[in-house]
Design an enzyme around this catalytic site. Structure first.
Site, PDB file in Angstrom:
ATOM      1  N   PRO A   5       0.821  -1.198   0.000  1.00 22.19           N
ATOM      2  CA  PRO A   5       0.000   0.000   0.000  1.00 22.19           C
ATOM      3  C   PRO A   5       0.862   1.258   0.000  1.00 22.19           C
ATOM      4  CG  PRO A   5      -0.660  -1.488   1.763  1.00 22.19           C
ATOM      5  CD  PRO A   5       0.620  -1.999   1.209  1.00 22.19           C
ATOM      6  N   TYR A   6       0.424   2.232  -0.774  1.00 21.11           N
ATOM      7  CA  TYR A   6       1.105   3.515  -0.855  1.00 21.11           C
ATOM      8  C   TYR A   6       0.084   4.601  -0.551  1.00 21.11           C
ATOM      9  CZ  TYR A   6       3.864   7.379  -2.677  1.00 21.11           C
ATOM     10  OH  TYR A   6       4.554   8.560  -2.799  1.00 21.11           O
TER      11      TYR A   6
END
Length: 71
Positions: A5-6
């Site tokens: 996840p970013y």
């Protein structure tokens, strides 16, 4: 599937380094709990907005703060 996840978070400048540390720790914990990924897979980018270049309700943030008695 990419499991890393970013997250980009935009904040008006002025928070302390300790506040930013606590924020990324708490957000990372929430992401790992919900998505079941490792903390090492979580990427968070903090983007600080210059209060002289950001407005809310048609007024620069710096002016809003001064009107409230801050800064």
């Amino acid at each position: 599937m990419n499991n890393m996840p970013y997250v980009k978070m935009k904040l008006v400048e002025g928070r302390t380094l300790d506040m930013k540390r606590m924020l990324v720790e708490e957000v990372t914990t929430a992401i790992t709990n919900v998505l079941g990924v490792s903390k090492d897979d979580v990427r968070i980018e903090l983007i600080e907005l210059n209060k002289e270049l950001f407005s809310i309700g048609g007024q620069l943030v710096t002016d809003k703060r001064q009107a409230k008695g801050g800064e």
